[in-house]
Design an enzyme around this catalytic site. Sequence first.
Site, PDB file in Angstrom:
ATOM      1  N   HIS A  46       0.818  -1.214   0.000  1.00 13.39           N
ATOM      2  CA  HIS A  46       0.000   0.000   0.000  1.00 13.39           C
ATOM      3  C   HIS A  46       0.853   1.266   0.000  1.00 13.39           C
ATOM      4  O   HIS A  46       0.431   2.306   0.490  1.00 13.39           O
ATOM      5  CB  HIS A  46      -0.957  -0.027   1.198  1.00 13.39           C
ATOM      6  CG  HIS A  46      -1.857  -1.212   1.183  1.00 13.39           C
ATOM      7  ND1 HIS A  46      -3.069  -1.225   0.526  1.00 13.39           N
ATOM      8  CD2 HIS A  46      -1.695  -2.459   1.686  1.00 13.39           C
ATOM      9  CE1 HIS A  46      -3.624  -2.421   0.646  1.00 13.39           C
ATOM     10  NE2 HIS A  46      -2.809  -3.181   1.345  1.00 13.39           N
ATOM     11  N   HIS A  50      -1.458   2.620  -5.574  1.00 12.82           N
ATOM     12  CA  HIS A  50      -1.734   1.191  -5.386  1.00 12.82           C
ATOM     13  C   HIS A  50      -3.234   0.898  -5.458  1.00 12.82           C
ATOM     14  O   HIS A  50      -4.065   1.788  -5.295  1.00 12.82           O
ATOM     15  CB  HIS A  50      -1.198   0.722  -4.025  1.00 12.82           C
ATOM     16  CG  HIS A  50      -1.905   1.353  -2.862  1.00 12.82           C
ATOM     17  ND1 HIS A  50      -1.580   2.598  -2.366  1.00 12.82           N
ATOM     18  CD2 HIS A  50      -2.953   0.916  -2.098  1.00 12.82           C
ATOM     19  CE1 HIS A  50      -2.371   2.895  -1.354  1.00 12.82           C
ATOM     20  NE2 HIS A  50      -3.222   1.899  -1.182  1.00 12.82           N
ATOM     21  N   ASP A  52      -6.233  -1.344  -3.691  1.00 11.18           N
ATOM     22  CA  ASP A  52      -6.666  -2.127  -2.530  1.00 11.18           C
ATOM     23  C   ASP A  52      -7.465  -3.331  -3.009  1.00 11.18           C
ATOM     24  O   ASP A  52      -8.429  -3.162  -3.768  1.00 11.18           O
ATOM     25  CB  ASP A  52      -7.584  -1.304  -1.619  1.00 11.18           C
ATOM     26  CG  ASP A  52      -6.833  -0.403  -0.671  1.00 11.18           C
ATOM     27  OD1 ASP A  52      -5.594  -0.397  -0.696  1.00 11.18           O
ATOM     28  OD2 ASP A  52      -7.511   0.322   0.098  1.00 11.18           O
ATOM     29  N   HIS A  56      -7.842  -6.680   1.884  1.00 13.02           N
ATOM     30  CA  HIS A  56      -7.150  -5.700   2.720  1.00 13.02           C
ATOM     31  C   HIS A  56      -7.959  -5.354   3.969  1.00 13.02           C
ATOM     32  O   HIS A  56      -7.401  -5.142   5.042  1.00 13.02           O
ATOM     33  CB  HIS A  56      -6.880  -4.446   1.887  1.00 13.02           C
ATOM     34  CG  HIS A  56      -6.240  -3.321   2.623  1.00 13.02           C
ATOM     35  ND1 HIS A  56      -5.133  -3.482   3.428  1.00 13.02           N
ATOM     36  CD2 HIS A  56      -6.549  -1.983   2.677  1.00 13.02           C
ATOM     37  CE1 HIS A  56      -4.786  -2.320   3.938  1.00 13.02           C
ATOM     38  NE2 HIS A  56      -5.635  -1.402   3.501  1.00 13.02           N
ATOM     39  N   HIS A 156     -14.453   2.348   2.797  1.00 12.02           N
ATOM     40  CA  HIS A 156     -13.962   1.115   2.168  1.00 12.02           C
ATOM     41  C   HIS A 156     -15.081   0.078   2.075  1.00 12.02           C
ATOM     42  O   HIS A 156     -15.317  -0.522   1.016  1.00 12.02           O
ATOM     43  CB  HIS A 156     -12.812   0.506   2.985  1.00 12.02           C
ATOM     44  CG  HIS A 156     -11.461   1.085   2.725  1.00 12.02           C
ATOM     45  ND1 HIS A 156     -11.046   2.255   3.297  1.00 12.02           N
ATOM     46  CD2 HIS A 156     -10.423   0.643   1.960  1.00 12.02           C
ATOM     47  CE1 HIS A 156      -9.805   2.514   2.902  1.00 12.02           C
ATOM     48  NE2 HIS A 156      -9.400   1.558   2.094  1.00 12.02           N
ATOM     49  N   GLU A 168      -5.758   4.036  -4.865  1.00  9.87           N
ATOM     50  CA  GLU A 168      -5.337   5.108  -3.968  1.00  9.87           C
ATOM     51  C   GLU A 168      -3.927   5.600  -4.313  1.00  9.87           C
ATOM     52  O   GLU A 168      -3.172   4.936  -4.999  1.00  9.87           O
ATOM     53  CB  GLU A 168      -5.362   4.618  -2.512  1.00  9.87           C
ATOM     54  CG  GLU A 168      -6.756   4.256  -2.027  1.00  9.87           C
ATOM     55  CD  GLU A 168      -6.787   3.582  -0.672  1.00  9.87           C
ATOM     56  OE1 GLU A 168      -7.785   3.735   0.048  1.00  9.87           O
ATOM     57  OE2 GLU A 168      -5.801   2.872  -0.329  1.00  9.87           O
TER      58      GLU A 168
END
Length: 204
Positions: A46, A50, A52, A56, A156, A168
């Site tokens: 992360h 990157h 997710d 995660h 999230h 992100e």
Amino acid sequence: MIIDISRLLNTNTPTWPGDTPFSYQLTWSQEETGSVNVGQITTSCHTATHVDAPFHFKDRGMTIEQLPLEIFVGDALVVDVTTKGEITIQDFDGLNLKDVRRVLLKTDTWTNDLFPETIPIIDPELGPFFLENGIELLGVDLPSVDPLDSKTLDTHHSLLKNGVHILEGLNLTDVEPGLYRLTALPLKVEGADGSPVRAILETL
């Protein structure tokens, strides 16, 4: 034209406090091998720009190699929210989201090599709003779609519940609002909770 929207990876790359910092070093030099330089990389999944994976933040969520690649390639709408402390459904008023599957939020909050102390709030209600409008990817120029001190990760989970994937750590500083073609493919790492990407935009 290709616009690189990835953050640079080097020893100065800011990492989530306490997470594994990025490093690259030569394992073998050309002088030692007589033919090639061979390096190794150490990093968190992360760090910088990157993707997710749901794993995660959800134990039974999909891991990075299970994600559909078509989510990370295709037309993307860059939306300017640089004046906003909280990003809500109202920030999309007047925007034509027809046929838009990917939205990138330009906040200009993280424009240097220091990890930000505060970031804008992204309203969890964007999850059902995106589902209603057929959006399947949210990208941000932030280290997280949730507040930095959040333990519940409401945004999230709302995005996941509504079928929206997460990208992100983008660098959108020099990107004007509008429609582009995005490519931001994660590495095919078995069982991983995330992956660095080289993210680019192409003008249409």
